[in-house]
Scaffold this motif. Structure first.
Motif, PDB file in Angstrom:
ATOM      1  N   VAL A   1      26.373  85.059 157.228  1.00  0.00           N
ATOM      2  CA  VAL A   1      27.806  85.140 156.917  1.00  0.00           C
ATOM      3  C   VAL A   1      28.024  85.119 155.404  1.00  0.00           C
ATOM      4  N   GLY A   2      27.207  84.336 154.683  1.00  0.00           N
ATOM      5  CA  GLY A   2      27.298  84.323 153.223  1.00  0.00           C
ATOM      6  C   GLY A   2      26.956  85.681 152.634  1.00  0.00           C
ATOM      7  N   GLY A   3      25.933  86.333 153.179  1.00  0.00           N
ATOM      8  CA  GLY A   3      25.580  87.682 152.730  1.00  0.00           C
ATOM      9  C   GLY A   3      26.694  88.677 153.005  1.00  0.00           C
ATOM     10  N   THR A   4      27.342  88.512 154.155  1.00  0.00           N
ATOM     11  CA  THR A   4      28.474  89.381 154.505  1.00  0.00           C
ATOM     12  C   THR A   4      29.598  89.245 153.491  1.00  0.00           C
ATOM     13  N   GLU A   5      29.815  88.024 152.985  1.00  0.00           N
ATOM     14  CA  GLU A   5      30.851  87.793 151.975  1.00  0.00           C
ATOM     15  C   GLU A   5      30.604  88.647 150.741  1.00  0.00           C
ATOM     16  N   PHE A   6      29.371  88.652 150.258  1.00  0.00           N
ATOM     17  CA  PHE A   6      29.042  89.455 149.077  1.00  0.00           C
ATOM     18  C   PHE A   6      29.200  90.951 149.364  1.00  0.00           C
ATOM     19  N   PHE A   7      28.797  91.387 150.556  1.00  0.00           N
ATOM     20  CA  PHE A   7      28.928  92.797 150.927  1.00  0.00           C
ATOM     21  C   PHE A   7      30.406  93.197 151.006  1.00  0.00           C
ATOM     22  N   LEU A   8      31.228  92.333 151.585  1.00  0.00           N
ATOM     23  CA  LEU A   8      32.664  92.632 151.695  1.00  0.00           C
ATOM     24  C   LEU A   8      33.308  92.721 150.315  1.00  0.00           C
ATOM     25  N   LEU A   9      32.917  91.851 149.408  1.00  0.00           N
ATOM     26  CA  LEU A   9      33.457  91.898 148.049  1.00  0.00           C
ATOM     27  C   LEU A   9      33.032  93.196 147.351  1.00  0.00           C
ATOM     28  N   ALA A  10      31.813  93.654 147.614  1.00  0.00           N
ATOM     29  CA  ALA A  10      31.352  94.917 147.042  1.00  0.00           C
ATOM     30  C   ALA A  10      32.117  96.097 147.636  1.00  0.00           C
ATOM     31  N   VAL A  11      32.356  96.049 148.935  1.00  0.00           N
ATOM     32  CA  VAL A  11      33.131  97.095 149.617  1.00  0.00           C
ATOM     33  C   VAL A  11      34.560  97.135 149.079  1.00  0.00           C
ATOM     34  N   MET A  12      35.137  95.953 148.870  1.00  0.00           N
ATOM     35  CA  MET A  12      36.500  95.878 148.330  1.00  0.00           C
ATOM     36  C   MET A  12      36.554  96.427 146.909  1.00  0.00           C
ATOM     37  N   ALA A  13      35.504  96.185 146.136  1.00  0.00           N
ATOM     38  CA  ALA A  13      35.445  96.730 144.777  1.00  0.00           C
ATOM     39  C   ALA A  13      35.395  98.256 144.810  1.00  0.00           C
ATOM     40  N   PHE A  14      34.598  98.789 145.740  1.00  0.00           N
ATOM     41  CA  PHE A  14      34.519 100.250 145.891  1.00  0.00           C
ATOM     42  C   PHE A  14      35.875 100.824 146.294  1.00  0.00           C
ATOM     43  N   ASP A  15      36.563 100.154 147.212  1.00  0.00           N
ATOM     44  CA  ASP A  15      37.886 100.597 147.650  1.00  0.00           C
ATOM     45  C   ASP A  15      38.865 100.627 146.481  1.00  0.00           C
TER      46      ASP A  15
ATOM     47  N   ALA B   1      28.507  95.720 156.479  1.00  0.00           N
ATOM     48  CA  ALA B   1      28.699  94.420 155.829  1.00  0.00           C
ATOM     49  C   ALA B   1      28.268  93.264 156.719  1.00  0.00           C
ATOM     50  N   TYR B   2      28.417  93.430 158.032  1.00  0.00           N
ATOM     51  CA  TYR B   2      28.015  92.371 158.965  1.00  0.00           C
ATOM     52  C   TYR B   2      26.580  92.570 159.472  1.00  0.00           C
ATOM     53  N   PHE B   3      26.192  93.820 159.656  1.00  0.00           N
ATOM     54  CA  PHE B   3      24.906  94.117 160.297  1.00  0.00           C
ATOM     55  C   PHE B   3      23.718  93.900 159.356  1.00  0.00           C
ATOM     56  N   VAL B   4      23.807  94.381 158.120  1.00  0.00           N
ATOM     57  CA  VAL B   4      22.682  94.301 157.181  1.00  0.00           C
ATOM     58  C   VAL B   4      22.285  92.855 156.877  1.00  0.00           C
ATOM     59  N   PRO B   5      23.227  91.966 156.488  1.00  0.00           N
ATOM     60  CA  PRO B   5      22.829  90.571 156.236  1.00  0.00           C
ATOM     61  C   PRO B   5      22.254  89.885 157.479  1.00  0.00           C
ATOM     62  N   ALA B   6      22.848  90.158 158.647  1.00  0.00           N
ATOM     63  CA  ALA B   6      22.358  89.533 159.880  1.00  0.00           C
ATOM     64  C   ALA B   6      20.914  89.920 160.158  1.00  0.00           C
ATOM     65  N   CYS B   7      20.576  91.187 159.948  1.00  0.00           N
ATOM     66  CA  CYS B   7      19.201  91.651 160.169  1.00  0.00           C
ATOM     67  C   CYS B   7      18.233  91.013 159.183  1.00  0.00           C
ATOM     68  N   HIS B   8      18.643  90.938 157.917  1.00  0.00           N
ATOM     69  CA  HIS B   8      17.804  90.318 156.893  1.00  0.00           C
ATOM     70  C   HIS B   8      17.481  88.868 157.241  1.00  0.00           C
ATOM     71  N   ILE B   9      18.531  88.101 157.505  1.00  0.00           N
ATOM     72  CA  ILE B   9      18.361  86.662 157.731  1.00  0.00           C
ATOM     73  C   ILE B   9      17.683  86.400 159.074  1.00  0.00           C
ATOM     74  N   ALA B  10      17.899  87.276 160.047  1.00  0.00           N
ATOM     75  CA  ALA B  10      17.228  87.119 161.352  1.00  0.00           C
ATOM     76  C   ALA B  10      15.714  87.181 161.169  1.00  0.00           C
ATOM     77  N   GLY B  11      15.252  88.123 160.354  1.00  0.00           N
ATOM     78  CA  GLY B  11      13.821  88.230 160.084  1.00  0.00           C
ATOM     79  C   GLY B  11      13.279  86.981 159.414  1.00  0.00           C
ATOM     80  N   GLU B  12      14.032  86.457 158.442  1.00  0.00           N
ATOM     81  CA  GLU B  12      13.604  85.244 157.748  1.00  0.00           C
ATOM     82  C   GLU B  12      13.624  84.036 158.689  1.00  0.00           C
TER      83      GLU B  12
END
Length: 312
Positions: free
Chosen positions: A110-124, A151-162
């Motif tokens: 969820v923390g990773g999703t926060e950073f991704f959402l902020l990046a998406v908002m910056a792009f918007d 934004a939700y899928f990429v961080p979840a996959c990363h952290i799931a592996g860890e």
């Protein structure tokens, strides 16, 4: 091979959370304050989220991303607060190793999703301010949906592996110097795993550094273009960009502490560690709705109407 050499000698099922301060004397105060904060997080984020969902004029990419960020704040808080409230009223602050890994997975995904959402908002904001004529064709519904899924899928996959790698590492210690399961769990391992270290660095770069650098680069471009335009243009850019930058700075500061300090075995004073850890999940979930509710004109307008109606 070395990672699993203690598997037959040590079988730790429960982890003791030793990060609490003055629990016997202040546990009821902690419980009351944290319960009120948790309720406030739900009310504040839920109110702004409701305003965005209910009013059709706010069904634009920028506000949809804000709604996703607020929803993320509630999920972020829910990974911590329920267990925290139980611990305040318990004689022993313990958690099973499997539950600890699940909490770690939820917290960092969820923390990773926060950073991704902020990046998406910056792009918007970049497309809206710097390429206004192309905005409708670039930020279509399909684009918005794809960005949210990523934004939700990429961080979840990363952290799931860890998290899977962590679950296979044997513990030699059962006492965690914290109040929830975060990076501190690595200090409990019998042997430091090289695979986990590499995976952690890769996740840090991919989930934190790249989105932050992209966000900073995007806002720098916006500021440069805004500087060359009229005051009205600069004011419009500031109204939409400043809240995002404040949220990014706040969350980056707290994440830096969690990733760097919490993982380092040091003589960091226990009360100071406790206070800093509380900040990780106290400020940000409350910070977001107030920033966007007060700083975003359209949301603020609907919020004032809602509050005035409720007082009648």
């Amino acid at each position: 091979m070395y990672v699993f050499q203690f598997m037959d000698e040590v079988n730790i099922t429960y982890i003791t959370l030793n990060g609490y301060v003055e629990m016997n004397r202040l546990k009821y105060l902690y419980f009351t304050v944290m319960l009120m904060v948790y309720i406030l997080i739900f009310l504040c984020n839920g109110t702004v989220f409701y305003i965005i969902c209910f009013h059709k004029n706010l069904h634009e990419p920028m506000y949809i991303f804000i709604a996703a960020l607020l929803f993320n704040s509630v999920v972020y808080s829910t990974t911590i607060y329920p267990k925290l409230l139980i611990d305040f009223l318990s004689e022993r602050q313990i958690i099973t190793y499997s539950s600890c890994i699940i909490q770690l997975f939820m917290f960092y995904s969820v923390g990773g999703t926060e950073f991704f959402l902020l990046a998406v908002m910056a792009f918007d904001r970049y497309v809206s301010i710097c390429k206004p004529l192309r905005y409708p064709t670039i930020m279509r519904k399909s684009t918005v949906t794809s960005l949210l899924v990523l934004a939700y899928f990429v961080p979840a996959c990363h952290i799931a592996g860890e998290a899977i790698l962590i679950s296979k590492v044997q513990l030699c210690h059962s006492e965690l110097d914290g109040i929830f399961c975060n990076n501190g769990i690595f200090t409990l391992h019998c042997v430091k795993s090289r695979a986990l270290t590499i995976f952690g660095i890769f996740s840090l770069l991919d989930l934190v550094m790249l989105p932050v650098l992209f966000t900073i680069f995007t806002y720098t471009k916006i500021l440069i273009i805004s500087y060359k335009n009229s005051k009205a243009f600069r004011r419009k850019a500031a109204e939409t960009c400043v809240p995002h930058l404040l949220v990014l700075i706040s969350f980056s500061y707290l994440s830096t502490y969690d990733v760097v300090i919490a993982r380092v075995e040091s003589d960091f004073p226990k009360p100071a560690r406790f206070v800093m850890t509380l900040q990780i999940f106290l400020y940000q979930p409350l910070f977001n709705p107030f920033i966007y509710g007060l700083k975003m004109k359209e949301i603020s307008k609907h919020l004032k109407k809602l509050l005035s109606f409720s007082t009648i």
